[in-house]
Motif scaffolding. Structure first.
Motif, PDB file in Angstrom:
ATOM      1  N   TYR A  21       0.819  -1.221  -0.053  1.00  0.00           N
ATOM      2  CA  TYR A  21      -0.114   0.048   0.119  1.00  0.00           C
ATOM      3  C   TYR A  21       0.740   1.551  -0.044  1.00  0.00           C
ATOM      4  CZ  TYR A  21      -4.111  -2.866   0.485  1.00  0.00           C
ATOM      5  OH  TYR A  21      -5.068  -4.002   0.331  1.00  0.00           O
ATOM      6  N   ILE A  55       0.888   3.831  -3.033  1.00  0.00           N
ATOM      7  CA  ILE A  55       0.654   5.377  -2.924  1.00  0.00           C
ATOM      8  C   ILE A  55       1.446   6.359  -3.415  1.00  0.00           C
ATOM      9  CG2 ILE A  55      -0.106   7.033  -1.204  1.00  0.00           C
ATOM     10  CD1 ILE A  55      -1.651   4.832   0.066  1.00  0.00           C
ATOM     11  N   SER A  82      -6.375   2.745  -2.342  1.00  0.00           N
ATOM     12  CA  SER A  82      -5.150   2.006  -1.729  1.00  0.00           C
ATOM     13  C   SER A  82      -5.147   2.435  -0.309  1.00  0.00           C
ATOM     14  CB  SER A  82      -3.779   2.560  -2.289  1.00  0.00           C
ATOM     15  OG  SER A  82      -3.735   2.003  -3.654  1.00  0.00           O
ATOM     16  N   VAL A  83      -5.619   3.813  -0.006  1.00  0.00           N
ATOM     17  CA  VAL A  83      -5.898   4.098   1.220  1.00  0.00           C
ATOM     18  C   VAL A  83      -6.866   3.361   2.144  1.00  0.00           C
ATOM     19  CG1 VAL A  83      -6.409   6.031   2.852  1.00  0.00           C
ATOM     20  CG2 VAL A  83      -5.139   6.458   0.917  1.00  0.00           C
ATOM     21  N   TYR A  84      -7.898   3.043   1.335  1.00  0.00           N
ATOM     22  CA  TYR A  84      -8.974   2.305   2.009  1.00  0.00           C
ATOM     23  C   TYR A  84      -8.592   1.057   2.054  1.00  0.00           C
ATOM     24  CZ  TYR A  84     -13.340  -0.543   1.893  1.00  0.00           C
ATOM     25  OH  TYR A  84     -13.969  -1.512   2.051  1.00  0.00           O
ATOM     26  N   TRP A 110      -5.540  -0.156   2.715  1.00  0.00           N
ATOM     27  CA  TRP A 110      -4.545  -0.277   3.874  1.00  0.00           C
ATOM     28  C   TRP A 110      -5.323  -0.195   5.200  1.00  0.00           C
ATOM     29  CZ3 TRP A 110      -0.101   3.770   4.032  1.00  0.00           C
ATOM     30  CH2 TRP A 110       0.648   3.365   4.668  1.00  0.00           C
TER      31      TRP A 110
END
Length: 205
Positions: free
Chosen positions: A41, A45, A74-76, A78
């Protein structure tokens, strides 16, 4: 063939360190994802953020928007990984008729909308091409989130058209990375297909 090779070598020589770093991080993300490592991740990012800067410079606005979505997801992912990492994953299955209709609607409808926006509101000189690459990738990501085997088909259609587009925009390392992703997606398709067949066989016995 010789002229194409010379063009590739010339583009490689002109490649900036930012593009090299973005590609290295992209490869790292894929390899880390393959071994199920959470560091995929942050690598993804950072690599995607650099890609957005380069794609904007190349006036590939639809692909830039696509990469913004990659960062959000990607944030979600992670956060979701940290919270739900011990829970079983969603099973791999084939798309239903409804999911096929939605996927095609995302591809064709998204293509039309993105083309209109790029054609009339940006200085893009490849609005039709850029829009198609992005709309098919959107459909593929929607299917990927639902763990549908056909996601690899849509993603590879996007990859197939993205390669010459990236060479045209003098982003040879991104083109090379996309070829790598195309190969990975081929393996992904057959791997997921095998999993689905094994699951169906278990239900039949």
């Amino acid at each position: 063939m010789h002229s194409l090779l010379n063009l590739f070598i010339e583009q490689i020589r002109e490649t900036t360190w930012v593009q090299w770093l973005a590609v290295v991080l992209g490869v790292a993300e894929v390899l880390l994802a393959r071994v199920n490592n959470i560091w995929l991740y942050p690598a993804g990012i950072l690599g995607t953020a650099l890609s957005i800067l380069l794609l904007m410079e190349a006036q590939l606005y639809a692909e830039s928007l696509l990469n913004v979505y990659y960062i959000v997801m990607s944030v979600y992912g992670w956060i979701y990984w940290i919270k739900k990492r011990d829970q079983p994953s969603v099973k791999v299955t084939w798309s239903t008729k409804t999911e096929w209709i939605i996927s095609l609607s995302i591809s064709l409808g998204g293509w039309a909308v993105l083309y209109f926006l790029l054609r009339y509101f940006t200085p893009s000189n490849v609005p039709l091409w850029d829009a198609f690459v992005s709309s098919t990738a959107w459909a593929g990501m929607w299917l990927l989130a639902r763990r549908k085997i056909e996601n690899w088909i849509f993603l590879n259609i996007s990859n197939l058209f993205a390669v010459p587009l990236l060479f045209y925009k003098k982003l040879p390392m991104f083109a090379a990375l996309t070829i790598f992703l195309f190969i990975v997606a081929c393996f992904g398709y057959f791997d997921w297909k095998r999993k689905a067949v094994k699951k169906d066989m278990r239900f039949e016995t």
